[in-house]
Design a protein around this motif. Structure first.
Motif, mmCIF file in Angstrom:
data_model
loop_
_atom_site.group_PDB
_atom_site.id
_atom_site.type_symbol
_atom_site.label_atom_id
_atom_site.label_comp_id
_atom_site.label_asym_id
_atom_site.label_seq_id
_atom_site.Cartn_x
_atom_site.Cartn_y
_atom_site.Cartn_z
ATOM 1 N N LEU A 314 0.827 -1.211 0.000
ATOM 2 C CA LEU A 314 0.000 0.000 0.000
ATOM 3 C C LEU A 314 0.858 1.256 0.000
ATOM 4 N N LEU A 315 1.963 1.240 0.744
ATOM 5 C CA LEU A 315 2.843 2.409 0.764
ATOM 6 C C LEU A 315 3.447 2.655 -0.615
ATOM 7 N N LEU A 316 3.892 1.593 -1.271
ATOM 8 C CA LEU A 316 4.480 1.751 -2.608
ATOM 9 C C LEU A 316 3.448 2.281 -3.601
ATOM 10 N N MET A 317 2.203 1.782 -3.502
ATOM 11 C CA MET A 317 1.161 2.224 -4.438
ATOM 12 C C MET A 317 0.738 3.665 -4.169
ATOM 13 N N THR A 318 0.518 4.018 -2.904
ATOM 14 C CA THR A 318 0.065 5.379 -2.604
ATOM 15 C C THR A 318 1.160 6.415 -2.851
ATOM 16 N N ALA A 319 2.423 5.992 -2.754
ATOM 17 C CA ALA A 319 3.525 6.915 -3.027
ATOM 18 C C ALA A 319 3.795 7.068 -4.520
ATOM 19 N N GLY A 320 3.101 6.309 -5.360
ATOM 20 C CA GLY A 320 3.249 6.441 -6.800
ATOM 21 C C GLY A 320 4.440 5.736 -7.385
ATOM 22 N N VAL A 321 5.002 4.769 -6.657
ATOM 23 C CA VAL A 321 6.170 4.046 -7.159
ATOM 24 C C VAL A 321 5.842 3.308 -8.455
ATOM 25 N N PHE A 322 4.620 2.790 -8.557
ATOM 26 C CA PHE A 322 4.194 2.065 -9.757
ATOM 27 C C PHE A 322 3.316 2.920 -10.663
ATOM 28 N N GLY A 323 3.407 4.245 -10.523
ATOM 29 C CA GLY A 323 2.506 5.119 -11.246
ATOM 30 C C GLY A 323 1.266 5.390 -10.413
ATOM 31 N N LYS A 324 0.329 6.118 -10.982
ATOM 32 C CA LYS A 324 -0.885 6.460 -10.252
ATOM 33 C C LYS A 324 -1.755 5.225 -10.096
ATOM 34 N N ALA A 325 -2.006 4.842 -8.841
ATOM 35 C CA ALA A 325 -2.811 3.651 -8.564
ATOM 36 C C ALA A 325 -4.289 4.023 -8.517
ATOM 37 N N GLY A 326 -5.120 3.172 -9.083
ATOM 38 C CA GLY A 326 -6.558 3.385 -9.043
ATOM 39 C C GLY A 326 -7.161 2.812 -7.781
ATOM 40 N N LEU A 327 -8.470 2.904 -7.681
ATOM 41 C CA LEU A 327 -9.166 2.432 -6.486
ATOM 42 C C LEU A 327 -9.053 0.920 -6.324
ATOM 43 N N LEU A 328 -9.086 0.166 -7.427
ATOM 44 C CA LEU A 328 -9.091 -1.299 -7.326
ATOM 45 C C LEU A 328 -7.829 -1.844 -6.660
ATOM 46 N N PRO A 329 -6.608 -1.467 -7.087
ATOM 47 C CA PRO A 329 -5.425 -2.011 -6.396
ATOM 48 C C PRO A 329 -5.322 -1.559 -4.948
ATOM 49 N N ILE A 330 -5.715 -0.317 -4.653
ATOM 50 C CA ILE A 330 -5.698 0.142 -3.266
ATOM 51 C C ILE A 330 -6.684 -0.675 -2.439
ATOM 52 N N ALA A 331 -7.886 -0.869 -2.970
ATOM 53 C CA ALA A 331 -8.905 -1.648 -2.249
ATOM 54 C C ALA A 331 -8.449 -3.086 -2.044
ATOM 55 N N THR A 332 -7.728 -3.639 -3.019
ATOM 56 C CA THR A 332 -7.216 -5.009 -2.887
ATOM 57 C C THR A 332 -6.196 -5.104 -1.756
ATOM 58 N N GLY A 333 -5.277 -4.134 -1.692
ATOM 59 C CA GLY A 333 -4.294 -4.126 -0.611
ATOM 60 C C GLY A 333 -4.943 -4.006 0.753
ATOM 61 N N LEU A 334 -5.960 -3.151 0.852
ATOM 62 C CA LEU A 334 -6.674 -3.000 2.120
ATOM 63 C C LEU A 334 -7.430 -4.266 2.491
ATOM 64 N N PHE A 335 -7.982 -4.953 1.483
ATOM 65 C CA PHE A 335 -8.694 -6.209 1.722
ATOM 66 C C PHE A 335 -7.743 -7.264 2.303
ATOM 67 N N VAL A 336 -6.554 -7.375 1.736
ATOM 68 C CA VAL A 336 -5.582 -8.357 2.225
ATOM 69 C C VAL A 336 -5.153 -8.017 3.649
ATOM 70 N N LEU A 337 -4.881 -6.735 3.900
ATOM 71 C CA LEU A 337 -4.449 -6.324 5.236
ATOM 72 C C LEU A 337 -5.532 -6.626 6.271
ATOM 73 N N MET A 338 -6.767 -6.258 5.964
ATOM 74 C CA MET A 338 -7.838 -6.458 6.938
ATOM 75 C C MET A 338 -8.142 -7.944 7.133
ATOM 76 N N SER A 339 -8.065 -8.727 6.069
ATOM 77 C CA SER A 339 -8.330 -10.161 6.188
ATOM 78 C C SER A 339 -7.308 -10.835 7.096
ATOM 79 N N ALA A 340 -6.049 -10.402 7.024
ATOM 80 C CA ALA A 340 -4.998 -11.003 7.841
ATOM 81 C C ALA A 340 -5.239 -10.787 9.326
#
Length: 422
Positions: A314-340
């Motif tokens: 999530l830090l790499l995506m929100t910091a723009g390391v992979f370019g501008k991240a959309g809602l779907l990849p951010i939501a996926t990262g949050l889903f994995v974090l919360m599920s754990a």
């Protein structure tokens, strides 16, 4: 550990023995689940309304986020009082008193004219609502031990996990019919119903012969003894930092999803519900599949590893390391974090509570206080750069995840202990 007080030398009487039927009672499970669900109901129903509260009370986002912080601080401090009280006077009386005050404070929140008054009564709401959290855990410790306790915590996660699934959905629908004040009206009604159910259905689980004596001094000695236990403290802090990573998401997600990505309150509620379902499902895998087959420490280690990986992504995506991240990849990262968290939270609770039986209320209070204090500290930090960047949220999550791993490995030393007895 402190002396739990006078005990009879003979085997427990029928009054002091917990009947097997009560251990497996579905009604007891539902009541404890309802008490455990009260904190996510109190916070998550309110989440979709945060941007509206900001406009309605004409306060900055950071100030409105303090309404979450105040509730968490109240829940943290309240547990330090209610936990020892329940060890001394039993579980029912402190619980019912706390529930009544919770209902009154929530009703006042519905009519708060300023952000400052709302913050003040959210603090009182949290102080009173702490009774349900700490006593539910203590009751589980009264009734269960070992692997059975870990399984029951996972069952509670299934019940209480429904709350964060439906709470934002309810909150979003309430906002269709009325403003943010209606959310607190609904919470008041829920509090009244839960108080009545507790009064009618939850029996006392701590017999007089097992209650603590010694007043405040005895409670402080019990807590000091628990904190002197390095392993207990390690599990307590590991669970607290993991929850702080989770609460960084809870506090920031309304602004991240709605302000940054332009989603509606209803879309935010749907995404939040999906993430909560992930937490519940993983919690059930933990309780039904892993517990008894895999040591609790190994399951906990796996959960913490996933939390670290998800937060770094999530830090790499929100910091723009992979370019501008959309809602779907951010939501996926949050889903994995919360599920754990379904692997992390029930196992830290079970492992810590197994270190104490005769001061379960005090142990539960320390667990809850550390959890909510760390969550309360994390809450305002996620908004430190405003509501238009998700980087602070991800930074807080990474720091908290690494701290949880450090406490687990450095204090609990699970592998040095050979994961004994798990």
């Amino acid at each position: 550990m402190t002396d739990p007080g006078p005990r009879t030398a003979e085997p427990a009487t029928d009054e002091e023995r917990i009947p097997a039927a009560r251990r497996t009672s579905l009604l007891v499970t539902l009541v404890l689940g309802g008490l455990s669900a009260l904190p996510p109901l109190s916070m998550d129903m309110y989440l979709p309304a945060l941007p509206e509260v900001t406009d309605s009370l004409r306060s900055p986002a950071a100030t409105v986020q303090l309404t979450l912080t105040a509730c968490l601080m109240g829940m943290a401090l309240g547990q330090l009082v209610v936990g020892p009280m329940s060890d001394k006077w039993g579980r029912r009386r402190p619980l019912l008193a706390g529930m009544v005050i919770y209902v009154l404070a929530t009703a006042v929140c519905a009519f708060a004219p300023t952000a400052e008054l709302l913050i003040a009564f959210r603090l009182i709401q949290g102080l009173a609502g702490a009774a349900g959290i700490v006593i539910a855990r203590a009751v589980v410790r009264d009734l269960y031990d070992g692997v059975a306790m870990a399984r029951f915590f996972s069952t509670l996660m299934l019940i209480s996990g429904v709350a964060p699934v439906i709470a934002p959905l309810i909150g979003g629908q309430v906002l269709r019919l009325t403003d943010w004040r209606g959310v607190f009206v609904v919470l008041t009604v829920i509090g009244i119903l839960l108080t009545l159910v507790v009064w009618r259905c939850l029996d006392e689980t701590l017999p007089p012969g097992r209650r603590q004596t010694g007043g405040l001094g005895g409670a402080l000695r019990a807590m000091r003894g628990l904190l002197a236990d390095r392993v207990f403290t390690g599990y307590m802090l590991a669970g607290g930092f993991a929850f702080a990573a989770l609460f960084a998401y809870i506090s920031a997600s309304p602004f991240v999803v709605q302000d940054i990505y332009g989603a509606s309150p209803q879309t935010f509620s749907l995404l939040f519900g999906v993430n909560s379902i992930g937490l519940v499902l993983v919690g059930q895998i933990n309780g039904k599949v892993l517990v008894g087959r895999v040591s609790l420490d190994k399951a906990l280690a796996a959960g913490l590893a996933v939390v670290v990986l998800a937060s770094v992504a999530l830090l790499l995506m929100t910091a723009g390391v992979f370019g501008k991240a959309g809602l779907l990849p951010i939501a996926t990262g949050l889903f994995v974090l919360m599920s754990a968290m379904g692997l992390t939270l029930p196992n830290t609770n079970a492992q810590a509570l197994m270190r104490s039986r005769d001061a379960a209320g005090s142990a539960s209070a320390l667990l809850g206080t550390s959890t909510f204090l760390l969550g309360a500290i994390a809450s305002p930090l996620v908004g430190i750069a405003g509501s238009h960047t998700a980087v602070p949220m991800a930074v807080v999550q990474v720091v908290c995840a690494l701290a949880a791993v450090g406490c687990f490995l450095g204090l609990c030393r699970p592998f040095a202990r050979g994961a004994a007895g798990r």
